[in-house]
Write a protein that holds these residues in place. Structure first.
Motif, PDB file in Angstrom:
ATOM      1  N   LYS A 187       0.816  -1.224   0.000  1.00 32.40           N
ATOM      2  CA  LYS A 187       0.000   0.000   0.000  1.00 32.40           C
ATOM      3  C   LYS A 187       0.847   1.270   0.000  1.00 32.40           C
ATOM      4  O   LYS A 187       0.312   2.376  -0.096  1.00 32.40           O
ATOM      5  N   ASP A 188       2.154   1.116   0.108  1.00 32.16           N
ATOM      6  CA  ASP A 188       3.085   2.255   0.052  1.00 32.16           C
ATOM      7  C   ASP A 188       4.377   1.772  -0.596  1.00 32.16           C
ATOM      8  O   ASP A 188       5.324   1.403   0.080  1.00 32.16           O
ATOM      9  N   ILE A 189       4.398   1.771  -1.918  1.00 31.27           N
ATOM     10  CA  ILE A 189       5.503   1.176  -2.673  1.00 31.27           C
ATOM     11  C   ILE A 189       6.697   2.099  -2.827  1.00 31.27           C
ATOM     12  O   ILE A 189       7.778   1.684  -3.263  1.00 31.27           O
ATOM     13  N   GLU A 190       6.547   3.375  -2.467  1.00 31.13           N
ATOM     14  CA  GLU A 190       7.599   4.373  -2.689  1.00 31.13           C
ATOM     15  C   GLU A 190       8.961   3.960  -2.134  1.00 31.13           C
ATOM     16  O   GLU A 190       9.975   4.085  -2.829  1.00 31.13           O
ATOM     17  N   PRO A 191       9.052   3.451  -0.874  1.00 34.74           N
ATOM     18  CA  PRO A 191      10.369   3.042  -0.366  1.00 34.74           C
ATOM     19  C   PRO A 191      11.029   1.957  -1.219  1.00 34.74           C
ATOM     20  O   PRO A 191      12.258   1.909  -1.321  1.00 34.74           O
ATOM     21  N   GLY A 192      10.216   1.094  -1.827  1.00 33.33           N
ATOM     22  CA  GLY A 192      10.766   0.044  -2.679  1.00 33.33           C
ATOM     23  C   GLY A 192      11.433   0.620  -3.908  1.00 33.33           C
ATOM     24  O   GLY A 192      12.548   0.229  -4.276  1.00 33.33           O
ATOM     25  N   PHE A 193      10.775   1.565  -4.556  1.00 27.17           N
ATOM     26  CA  PHE A 193      11.373   2.212  -5.727  1.00 27.17           C
ATOM     27  C   PHE A 193      12.641   2.979  -5.347  1.00 27.17           C
ATOM     28  O   PHE A 193      13.626   2.970  -6.086  1.00 27.17           O
ATOM     29  N   LYS A 194      12.632   3.611  -4.200  1.00 31.28           N
ATOM     30  CA  LYS A 194      13.789   4.392  -3.771  1.00 31.28           C
ATOM     31  C   LYS A 194      15.021   3.498  -3.615  1.00 31.28           C
ATOM     32  O   LYS A 194      16.111   3.821  -4.115  1.00 31.28           O
ATOM     33  N   VAL A 195      14.853   2.351  -2.955  1.00 32.13           N
ATOM     34  CA  VAL A 195      15.980   1.431  -2.743  1.00 32.13           C
ATOM     35  C   VAL A 195      16.414   0.794  -4.055  1.00 32.13           C
ATOM     36  O   VAL A 195      17.611   0.661  -4.338  1.00 32.13           O
ATOM     37  N   MET A 196      15.455   0.398  -4.888  1.00 35.82           N
ATOM     38  CA  MET A 196      15.807  -0.222  -6.163  1.00 35.82           C
ATOM     39  C   MET A 196      16.649   0.722  -7.012  1.00 35.82           C
ATOM     40  O   MET A 196      17.672   0.318  -7.590  1.00 35.82           O
ATOM     41  N   LYS A 197      16.243   1.974  -7.090  1.00 36.56           N
ATOM     42  CA  LYS A 197      16.952   2.942  -7.944  1.00 36.56           C
ATOM     43  C   LYS A 197      18.327   3.301  -7.383  1.00 36.56           C
ATOM     44  O   LYS A 197      19.319   3.319  -8.119  1.00 36.56           O
ATOM     45  N   ALA A 198      18.399   3.556  -6.089  1.00 38.35           N
ATOM     46  CA  ALA A 198      19.636   4.082  -5.500  1.00 38.35           C
ATOM     47  C   ALA A 198      20.644   3.007  -5.104  1.00 38.35           C
ATOM     48  O   ALA A 198      21.847   3.194  -5.276  1.00 38.35           O
ATOM     49  N   ASP A 199      20.148   1.861  -4.610  1.00 40.99           N
ATOM     50  CA  ASP A 199      21.048   0.896  -3.987  1.00 40.99           C
ATOM     51  C   ASP A 199      21.198  -0.429  -4.730  1.00 40.99           C
ATOM     52  O   ASP A 199      22.264  -1.035  -4.698  1.00 40.99           O
ATOM     53  N   VAL A 200      20.120  -0.888  -5.370  1.00 39.18           N
ATOM     54  CA  VAL A 200      20.165  -2.199  -6.019  1.00 39.18           C
ATOM     55  C   VAL A 200      20.565  -2.082  -7.486  1.00 39.18           C
ATOM     56  O   VAL A 200      21.402  -2.844  -7.985  1.00 39.18           O
ATOM     57  N   ASN A 201      19.989  -1.119  -8.173  1.00 39.44           N
ATOM     58  CA  ASN A 201      20.209  -0.987  -9.612  1.00 39.44           C
ATOM     59  C   ASN A 201      21.681  -0.942 -10.020  1.00 39.44           C
ATOM     60  O   ASN A 201      22.059  -1.554 -11.031  1.00 39.44           O
ATOM     61  N   PRO A 202      22.568  -0.252  -9.278  1.00 46.46           N
ATOM     62  CA  PRO A 202      23.984  -0.243  -9.675  1.00 46.46           C
ATOM     63  C   PRO A 202      24.642  -1.625  -9.681  1.00 46.46           C
ATOM     64  O   PRO A 202      25.646  -1.837 -10.358  1.00 46.46           O
ATOM     65  N   ASN A 203      24.053  -2.561  -8.936  1.00 45.74           N
ATOM     66  CA  ASN A 203      24.628  -3.908  -8.857  1.00 45.74           C
ATOM     67  C   ASN A 203      24.052  -4.867  -9.894  1.00 45.74           C
ATOM     68  O   ASN A 203      24.529  -5.997 -10.024  1.00 45.74           O
ATOM     69  N   VAL A 204      23.023  -4.429 -10.622  1.00 47.18           N
ATOM     70  CA  VAL A 204      22.303  -5.345 -11.510  1.00 47.18           C
ATOM     71  C   VAL A 204      23.002  -5.461 -12.865  1.00 47.18           C
ATOM     72  O   VAL A 204      23.237  -4.469 -13.551  1.00 47.18           O
ATOM     73  N   LEU A 205      23.322  -6.695 -13.203  1.00 53.55           N
ATOM     74  CA  LEU A 205      23.879  -7.002 -14.520  1.00 53.55           C
ATOM     75  C   LEU A 205      22.778  -6.993 -15.580  1.00 53.55           C
ATOM     76  O   LEU A 205      22.951  -6.465 -16.674  1.00 53.55           O
ATOM     77  N   ALA A 206      21.639  -7.594 -15.236  1.00 55.72           N
ATOM     78  CA  ALA A 206      20.536  -7.686 -16.200  1.00 55.72           C
ATOM     79  C   ALA A 206      19.228  -7.926 -15.465  1.00 55.72           C
ATOM     80  O   ALA A 206      19.195  -8.602 -14.433  1.00 55.72           O
ATOM     81  N   TYR A 207      18.150  -7.351 -16.019  1.00 58.26           N
ATOM     82  CA  TYR A 207      16.794  -7.682 -15.591  1.00 58.26           C
ATOM     83  C   TYR A 207      16.286  -8.696 -16.607  1.00 58.26           C
ATOM     84  O   TYR A 207      15.813  -8.331 -17.680  1.00 58.26           O
ATOM     85  N   GLU A 208      16.427  -9.973 -16.262  1.00 57.63           N
ATOM     86  CA  GLU A 208      16.256 -11.039 -17.246  1.00 57.63           C
ATOM     87  C   GLU A 208      15.001 -11.880 -16.967  1.00 57.63           C
ATOM     88  O   GLU A 208      14.909 -12.550 -15.938  1.00 57.63           O
ATOM     89  N   PRO A 209      14.026 -11.884 -17.897  1.00 57.55           N
ATOM     90  CA  PRO A 209      12.805 -12.667 -17.690  1.00 57.55           C
ATOM     91  C   PRO A 209      12.925 -14.134 -18.095  1.00 57.55           C
ATOM     92  O   PRO A 209      12.175 -14.973 -17.607  1.00 57.55           O
ATOM     93  N   SER A 210      13.854 -14.451 -18.988  1.00 54.04           N
ATOM     94  CA  SER A 210      13.937 -15.801 -19.547  1.00 54.04           C
ATOM     95  C   SER A 210      14.698 -16.746 -18.625  1.00 54.04           C
ATOM     96  O   SER A 210      15.855 -16.474 -18.281  1.00 54.04           O
ATOM     97  N   PRO A 211      14.099 -17.878 -18.227  1.00 54.85           N
ATOM     98  CA  PRO A 211      14.830 -18.846 -17.405  1.00 54.85           C
ATOM     99  C   PRO A 211      16.094 -19.349 -18.094  1.00 54.85           C
ATOM    100  O   PRO A 211      17.132 -19.523 -17.449  1.00 54.85           O
ATOM    101  N   GLY A 212      16.008 -19.575 -19.408  1.00 51.48           N
ATOM    102  CA  GLY A 212      17.180 -20.064 -20.133  1.00 51.48           C
ATOM    103  C   GLY A 212      18.326 -19.072 -20.113  1.00 51.48           C
ATOM    104  O   GLY A 212      19.486 -19.447 -19.904  1.00 51.48           O
ATOM    105  N   LYS A 213      18.020 -17.798 -20.310  1.00 50.64           N
ATOM    106  CA  LYS A 213      19.070 -16.776 -20.308  1.00 50.64           C
ATOM    107  C   LYS A 213      19.591 -16.521 -18.902  1.00 50.64           C
ATOM    108  O   LYS A 213      20.757 -16.169 -18.713  1.00 50.64           O
ATOM    109  N   MET A 214      18.716 -16.694 -17.897  1.00 55.12           N
ATOM    110  CA  MET A 214      19.175 -16.574 -16.513  1.00 55.12           C
ATOM    111  C   MET A 214      20.271 -17.606 -16.240  1.00 55.12           C
ATOM    112  O   MET A 214      21.344 -17.274 -15.717  1.00 55.12           O
ATOM    113  N   THR A 215      20.028 -18.847 -16.613  1.00 56.26           N
ATOM    114  CA  THR A 215      21.037 -19.875 -16.368  1.00 56.26           C
ATOM    115  C   THR A 215      22.284 -19.635 -17.222  1.00 56.26           C
ATOM    116  O   THR A 215      23.403 -19.897 -16.772  1.00 56.26           O
TER     117      THR A 215
END
Length: 344
Positions: A187-215
């Motif tokens: 019911k209050d998603i704002e803190p989630g977006f804040k952490v994703m943008k500032a703290d998690v996103n720099p560590n992300v290699l890829a946002y990958e939907p495909s199970p095959g490409k994940m492996t």
């Protein structure tokens, strides 16, 4: 005599039409997950069902949002007989009127959490959403195994983390968990977006939907840490690749792999029978062994060697159950924002 040839021709056409209709009725179209789940379905589930019911099963692979989109696109003339999707999209499918009632559901054998309202759908397996990591590389680097969702913020993992996008349940849960851990929630998603943008996103290699490409990203050594489901990780580990699944200390999130018979004109009773077959102890054990699904049938006796990653017993009881009513009410809005602010 002069009229016999046309009559015979008409009779022949009727026979051919009846044969074609019978043939068409003997095809059951099942839409479900791809990757290792599809392999299990094609190897362990579909052949026996085809033999027992003298039917041809056509399997259409895709993630949950793909299948929901197909149901929406085909609503005037549904092609799919059985839809297998995550619980969130399943609630949407039911709300949109795409699911019929399951006939012959073995209700007394199922855990109550597996059943959807009015038997419009049923869970076929219980999945925990948590963390996957490369045990070999972590050992070589003398890194401790991850224990927390907050490990995704650690700078030492820069450009080595793989997370599915928000249109995949695993990516959505990542956003929700960071909201919950930082004073917010569904019911209050704002803190989630804040952490994703500032703290998690720099560590992300890829946002990958495909199970095959994940492996593939893990096999190439590029991906070292990921958000994924216990079933996916179990299947990957079954290949011999050095990965393990972590139930974060703040909690892993419930994902119900679910099935429904699609509401359509002249719906085949085989749709309900196919779903019922997947709930039988034999197939529940296969889904546990091959795919790491926690059984939803109370009669399944889980061998200790198959319970290493699966959400069974206390682990299942401690899973976090998301507020899907709130999520689905805001999902389109969150998706647009994610694409605009996070996954750029």
């Amino acid at each position: 005599m002069g009229r016999s040839a046309p009559l015979l021709a008409i009779a022949a056409l009727i026979v051919l039409w009846d044969a074609a209709s019978a043939s068409a009725q003997q095809t059951l179209t099942v839409a479900g997950y791809g990757g290792s789940f599809e392999q299990t379905m094609r190897k362990e589930v579909i052949p026996d069902f085809e033999k027992a019911h003298k039917v041809k099963v056509e399997y259409v692979a895709g993630n949950s949002t793909d299948t929901l989109a197909k149901l929406q696109a085909q609503k005037a003339n549904q092609v799919i007989d059985v839809a297998i999707v995550d619980d969130g999209p399943m609630y949407q499918a039911i709300q949109l009127g795409f699911c019929g009632k399951i006939a012959g559901l073995p209700g007394d054998d199922l855990y109550p959490s597996a059943r959807f309202k009015d038997d419009k759908a049923v869970a076929i397996g219980l999945v925990a959403t948590g963390l996957m990591y490369n045990t070999k590389v972590f050992k070589e680097k003398s890194w401790a195994a991850p224990t927390s969702w907050n490990d995704l913020k650690d700078p030492k993992y820069r450009k080595t983390i793989v997370i599915p996008p928000i249109n995949n349940t695993y990516g959505l849960y990542t956003l929700v968990m960071f909201a919950r851990l930082n004073g917010g929630g569904e019911k209050d998603i704002e803190p989630g977006f804040k952490v994703m943008k500032a703290d998690v996103n720099p560590n992300v290699l890829a946002y990958e939907p495909s199970p095959g490409k994940m492996t593939e990203l893990f096999e190439s050594g590029q991906g070292l840490l990921a958000v994924w489901g216990s079933g996916r990780v179990q299947s990957f580990a079954n290949t011999g690749f050095p990965v393990d699944f972590v139930y974060p200390k703040e909690g892993a999130v419930t994902l119900l792999a679910s099935a429904c018979p699609v509401a359509r004109a002249n719906a085949s009773p085989l749709a309900s029978q196919f779903i019922e077959a997947m709930l039988q102890p034999k197939l529940q054990l296969i889904l546990l062994k091959d795919y790491g699904y926690g059984p939803v049938n109370k009669k399944v006796e889980v061998p200790p060697e198959l319970a290493r990653m699966a959400p069974v017993g206390d682990r299942a009881a401690k899973l976090i159950n998301p507020d899907w009513d709130t999520i689905n009410a805001h999902r389109d809005e969150w998706t647009k924002r994610w694409n605009r602010e996070v996954e750029r």
